[in-house]
Design a protein around this motif. Structure first.
Motif, PDB file in Angstrom:
ATOM      1  N   THR A   1       0.689  -1.210   0.046  1.00 43.92           N
ATOM      2  CA  THR A   1       0.123  -0.161  -0.219  1.00 43.92           C
ATOM      3  C   THR A   1       0.957   1.293   0.027  1.00 43.92           C
ATOM      4  OG1 THR A   1      -0.141   0.222   2.450  1.00 43.92           O
ATOM      5  CG2 THR A   1      -1.880  -1.432   1.414  1.00 43.92           C
ATOM      6  N   ARG A   2       2.302   1.205   0.150  1.00 42.37           N
ATOM      7  CA  ARG A   2       3.188   2.268   0.149  1.00 42.37           C
ATOM      8  C   ARG A   2       3.258   3.008  -1.001  1.00 42.37           C
ATOM      9  NH1 ARG A   2       9.559   2.640   2.435  1.00 42.37           N
ATOM     10  NH2 ARG A   2       9.903   4.645   1.728  1.00 42.37           N
ATOM     11  N   LYS A   3       3.173   4.364  -0.915  1.00 44.11           N
ATOM     12  CA  LYS A   3       2.951   5.149  -1.914  1.00 44.11           C
ATOM     13  C   LYS A   3       3.605   6.717  -1.592  1.00 44.11           C
ATOM     14  CE  LYS A   3      -1.271   4.848  -3.036  1.00 44.11           C
ATOM     15  NZ  LYS A   3      -2.474   5.149  -3.719  1.00 44.11           N
ATOM     16  N   ASP A   4       4.406   7.378  -2.611  1.00 46.21           N
ATOM     17  CA  ASP A   4       4.824   8.648  -2.501  1.00 46.21           C
ATOM     18  C   ASP A   4       3.631   9.543  -2.809  1.00 46.21           C
ATOM     19  OD1 ASP A   4       7.353   7.670  -1.580  1.00 46.21           O
ATOM     20  OD2 ASP A   4       8.353   7.918  -3.582  1.00 46.21           O
ATOM     21  N   LEU A   5       3.426  10.381  -1.797  1.00 51.88           N
ATOM     22  CA  LEU A   5       2.113  11.287  -1.973  1.00 51.88           C
ATOM     23  C   LEU A   5       2.459  12.710  -2.344  1.00 51.88           C
ATOM     24  CD1 LEU A   5       0.250   9.964   1.302  1.00 51.88           C
ATOM     25  CD2 LEU A   5      -0.408   9.610  -1.215  1.00 51.88           C
ATOM     26  N   LEU A   6       3.577  13.331  -1.732  1.00 50.29           N
ATOM     27  CA  LEU A   6       3.543  14.714  -1.764  1.00 50.29           C
ATOM     28  C   LEU A   6       5.071  15.121  -1.829  1.00 50.29           C
ATOM     29  CD1 LEU A   6       1.137  15.564   1.126  1.00 50.29           C
ATOM     30  CD2 LEU A   6       0.756  15.850  -1.470  1.00 50.29           C
ATOM     31  N   GLY A   7       5.315  16.202  -2.170  1.00 46.75           N
ATOM     32  CA  GLY A   7       6.659  16.843  -2.239  1.00 46.75           C
ATOM     33  C   GLY A   7       6.622  18.256  -1.635  1.00 46.75           C
ATOM     34  N   ASN A   8       7.655  18.943  -1.144  1.00 42.68           N
ATOM     35  CA  ASN A   8       7.659  20.201  -0.441  1.00 42.68           C
ATOM     36  C   ASN A   8       8.859  20.976  -0.570  1.00 42.68           C
ATOM     37  OD1 ASN A   8       6.483  22.305   1.456  1.00 42.68           O
ATOM     38  ND2 ASN A   8       5.862  20.634   2.639  1.00 42.68           N
ATOM     39  N   THR A   9       8.821  21.946  -0.154  1.00 37.37           N
ATOM     40  CA  THR A   9      10.095  22.935  -0.037  1.00 37.37           C
ATOM     41  C   THR A   9      10.754  23.322   1.172  1.00 37.37           C
ATOM     42  OG1 THR A   9       8.798  24.960  -0.444  1.00 37.37           O
ATOM     43  CG2 THR A   9       9.551  23.953  -2.393  1.00 37.37           C
ATOM     44  N   LEU A  10      12.009  23.732   1.319  1.00 40.15           N
ATOM     45  CA  LEU A  10      12.461  24.197   2.615  1.00 40.15           C
ATOM     46  C   LEU A  10      12.775  25.826   2.405  1.00 40.15           C
ATOM     47  CD1 LEU A  10      13.375  22.667   5.014  1.00 40.15           C
ATOM     48  CD2 LEU A  10      15.860  22.846   4.278  1.00 40.15           C
TER      49      LEU A  10
END
Length: 246
Positions: free
Chosen positions: A93-102
């Motif tokens: 069930t594992r999946k990469d959902l989101l990204g972000n910035t720093l």
């Protein structure tokens, strides 16, 4: 006829089927977006969504110790790897959902500056960061500062907080003039503004994986996880400063 009336009466007074409760352990930086998504879900489903927010490291350790979570959404692939290696999630069930910035933030609407000016901007003040050795936002921040040659100049000024929202609060309340948080945190807190954005290549990619836990006791957990890559969740995440990877 009498039997039919009795049967109807029994049905009328039978207790209603209990709605499923989906318990989610989620990275603190997801709070505003995920609260909105959960409220929207509950308008269209019978399930109750209960969310516990904290640093990903703390949540992962709680899951490994048997805490009753149905879903885990981490701000770091490392901590999702940890619970996968300990057998506490369903890897299918594992999946990469989101990204972000720093980003580097300060109070109000500060003038933007090159991130390399951080030591001069900070002066004798404190730099708010999430725990730099365990919480993803702090780890990404230390990576970025180290790669840019700034860590040794600011290390003694770092004020560490339990999670990224706690670090954000230190800036918003004026306890620290500057802080390192996610871009989505800057969107969520009107009392701060972005001073600088760290180059993407100065730290590991910021990725939020999600997975159903092995302890999950509701089939709706997987359905909720899948909904996070679809509308309206996708638009909510994007409006809060995240990028949706699926």
């Amino acid at each position: 006829m009498r039997l039919s009336l009795i049967a109807a009466a029994l049905i009328a007074f039978a207790p209603a089927a209990q709605a499923d409760e989906i318990t989610i352990f989620a990275a603190a930086s997801l709070k505003d977006a995920l609260d909105e998504i959960a409220a929207d879900w509950q308008k269209n489903h019978d399930d109750m969504v209960v969310i516990s927010y904290a640093g990903s490291s703390q949540l992962a350790k709680q899951i490994q110790e048997g805490a009753p979570a149905d879903l885990f959404i981490s701000a770091s692939t490392d901590w999702m790897d940890a619970v996968q290696e300990s057998g506490d999630i369903d890897p299918a069930t594992r999946k990469d959902l989101l990204g972000n910035t720093l980003v580097l933030v300060g109070t109000g609407t500060p003038a933007e500056a090159p991130v390399t000016e951080l030591p001069a901007l900070l002066g004798d003040g404190k730099l708010a960061m999430a725990l730099v050795d365990s919480v993803p936002a702090g780890q990404y921040g230390k990576q970025a500062l180290t790669s840019l040659g700034l860590w040794e100049h600011v290390e003694s000024h770092v004020a560490q907080a339990d999670n990224v929202r706690a670090a954000l609060k230190l800036v918003a309340t004026g306890e620290a003039p500057l802080g390192i948080v996610y871009g989505s945190d800057a969107v969520a807190e009107p009392g701060v503004g972005v001073v600088a954005t760290f180059p993407a290549d100065s730290h590991a990619p910021i990725t939020y994986p999600g997975a159903v836990t092995k302890a999950a006791d509701t089939p709706q957990a997987a359905a909720f996880l899948d909904s996070l890559s679809q509308e309206p969740a996708k638009s909510i995440f994007e409006s809060q400063g995240f990028t949706v990877t699926q």
